[in-house]
Write an enzyme that holds these catalytic residues in place. Sequence first.
Site, short mmCIF file in Angstrom:
data_model
loop_
_atom_site.label_atom_id
_atom_site.label_comp_id
_atom_site.label_asym_id
_atom_site.label_seq_id
_atom_site.Cartn_x
_atom_site.Cartn_y
_atom_site.Cartn_z
N TYR A 165 73.06 51.57 -4.57
CA TYR A 165 72.82 53.02 -4.76
C TYR A 165 73.88 53.83 -3.99
CZ TYR A 165 69.99 57.07 -6.05
OH TYR A 165 69.55 58.25 -6.60
N LYS A 172 71.60 62.16 -2.17
CA LYS A 172 70.17 62.49 -2.26
C LYS A 172 69.62 62.93 -0.90
CE LYS A 172 69.25 61.70 -6.66
NZ LYS A 172 69.22 62.86 -7.57
P1 NAD Z 1 69.56 61.43 -17.21
O1 NAD Z 1 70.87 60.76 -17.39
O2 NAD Z 1 68.69 61.57 -18.37
O3 NAD Z 1 69.77 62.87 -16.54
C1 NAD Z 1 70.86 63.18 -15.70
C2 NAD Z 1 71.34 64.54 -16.15
O4 NAD Z 1 72.39 65.02 -15.28
C3 NAD Z 1 71.94 64.50 -17.57
O5 NAD Z 1 71.29 65.46 -18.38
C4 NAD Z 1 73.38 64.88 -17.37
O6 NAD Z 1 73.93 65.60 -18.45
C5 NAD Z 1 73.24 65.76 -16.12
N1 NAD Z 1 74.53 66.01 -15.47
C6 NAD Z 1 75.37 65.13 -14.86
N2 NAD Z 1 76.48 65.78 -14.43
C7 NAD Z 1 76.31 67.09 -14.77
C8 NAD Z 1 77.12 68.25 -14.63
N3 NAD Z 1 78.32 68.21 -14.04
N4 NAD Z 1 76.64 69.43 -15.10
C9 NAD Z 1 75.43 69.51 -15.71
N5 NAD Z 1 74.63 68.44 -15.89
C10 NAD Z 1 75.07 67.25 -15.43
O7 NAD Z 1 68.83 60.60 -16.05
P2 NAD Z 1 67.53 60.89 -15.19
O8 NAD Z 1 67.16 59.58 -14.62
O9 NAD Z 1 66.54 61.66 -15.97
O10 NAD Z 1 68.10 61.75 -13.99
C11 NAD Z 1 67.59 63.02 -13.64
C12 NAD Z 1 67.46 63.15 -12.13
O11 NAD Z 1 66.45 62.26 -11.68
C13 NAD Z 1 68.73 62.78 -11.36
O12 NAD Z 1 68.86 63.65 -10.24
C14 NAD Z 1 68.42 61.38 -10.88
O13 NAD Z 1 69.16 61.02 -9.72
C15 NAD Z 1 66.95 61.54 -10.57
N6 NAD Z 1 66.18 60.30 -10.42
C16 NAD Z 1 66.23 59.35 -11.41
C17 NAD Z 1 65.51 58.17 -11.25
C18 NAD Z 1 65.54 57.09 -12.31
O14 NAD Z 1 65.20 55.95 -11.99
N7 NAD Z 1 65.91 57.38 -13.53
C19 NAD Z 1 64.73 57.97 -10.10
C20 NAD Z 1 64.69 58.97 -9.12
C21 NAD Z 1 65.43 60.13 -9.29
#
Ligand code: NAD
Length: 274
Positions: A165, A172
């Site tokens: 990570y 984060k």
């Molecule tokens: P996802 O890929 O569906 O979403 C990530 C989003 O970030 C996408 O819509 C992407 O377009 C956007 N993004 C990236 N760079 C960008 C930029 N420069 N401008 C605008 N948008 C941008 O994946 P997700 O898992 O739904 O991630 C959403 C959030 O949840 C993130 O912060 C991720 O770290 C967090 N998260 C995810 C998990 C997991 O296991 N999937 C767990 C905990 C936290």
Amino acid sequence: MSEEPSFPSGTLMKGKRGLIMGVANKNSIAWHIAQQLHAQGAEIAFTFINEAMERRVRPLAESLGAKLILECDVLDDLHMDRTFATIAKEWGTIDFLVHSIAFTDKAALEGSFVDNTTRQNFKDTMDVSAFSFVDAAARSAKLMPNGGSMVTLTYLGSERTIPNYNVMGVAKAALEASMRYIARDLGPVGIRVNAISAGPIKTLAAAGISSGRHMFSFNRKSSPLRDDTDPKGVAGAALYLLSDIGASCTGETLHVDAGFHIVGMPDEDALAKG
Ligand code: NAD
């Protein structure tokens, strides 16, 4: 969209309008949150990062009746200016913000943190994944004269080391600390600010992490609930934090991860099970 899971319907978000940033496709955590908020009566504006992503996001947003579907790369100040100016012009005020955005180079999500972290990618990761929340929160607060609620998405890799990570865990940690400072600043004007720390969920972002399969299976086997994190539970937590039933809750990082975060050592038999 008949194949979509259903979300509890009601009126908890009736009369509330807000912005959701971070839908990429139907697996996105932000999309689960959007469906839950919509089922409770919210009116939602969406952003997408670029034209390629618009093809996926627009039909999803339109299926929830969205009228404001705006291109916004959070690294581009002009996009941010345009997005918030459009919302101000069309709606005047908003009640909630969901920030569900993170990015780093794939090369940084494997192997050694100390060897694989470059100055440039450290800065870029912080910019997209932490500063963008500060920026969006400041702009949103100006549209919340009557108070409101903001939520960002984080992960346990901020508090504990998680294999691969790496720099995203550092970003984060900065995001969660930013959330607390924003909550302190905006509390006096009635704006609550919180984070949801979700367990691993299969999305585009999660696919970038090396050894993802190990991460999912280790979490499932060793968490108290012995299960994957249900994105509907994350959406439910967002509903709690963004609606008035979340009154008095601010500055909190709420873990929705099948309880994985409380485990110091998994049960002896848990890891052996398939
Ligand atoms: P996802 O890929 O569906 O979403 C990530 C989003 O970030 C996408 O819509 C992407 O377009 C956007 N993004 C990236 N760079 C960008 C930029 N420069 N401008 C605008 N948008 C941008 O994946 P997700 O898992 O739904 O991630 C959403 C959030 O949840 C993130 O912060 C991720 O770290 C967090 N998260 C995810 C998990 C997991 O296991 N999937 C767990 C905990 C936290």
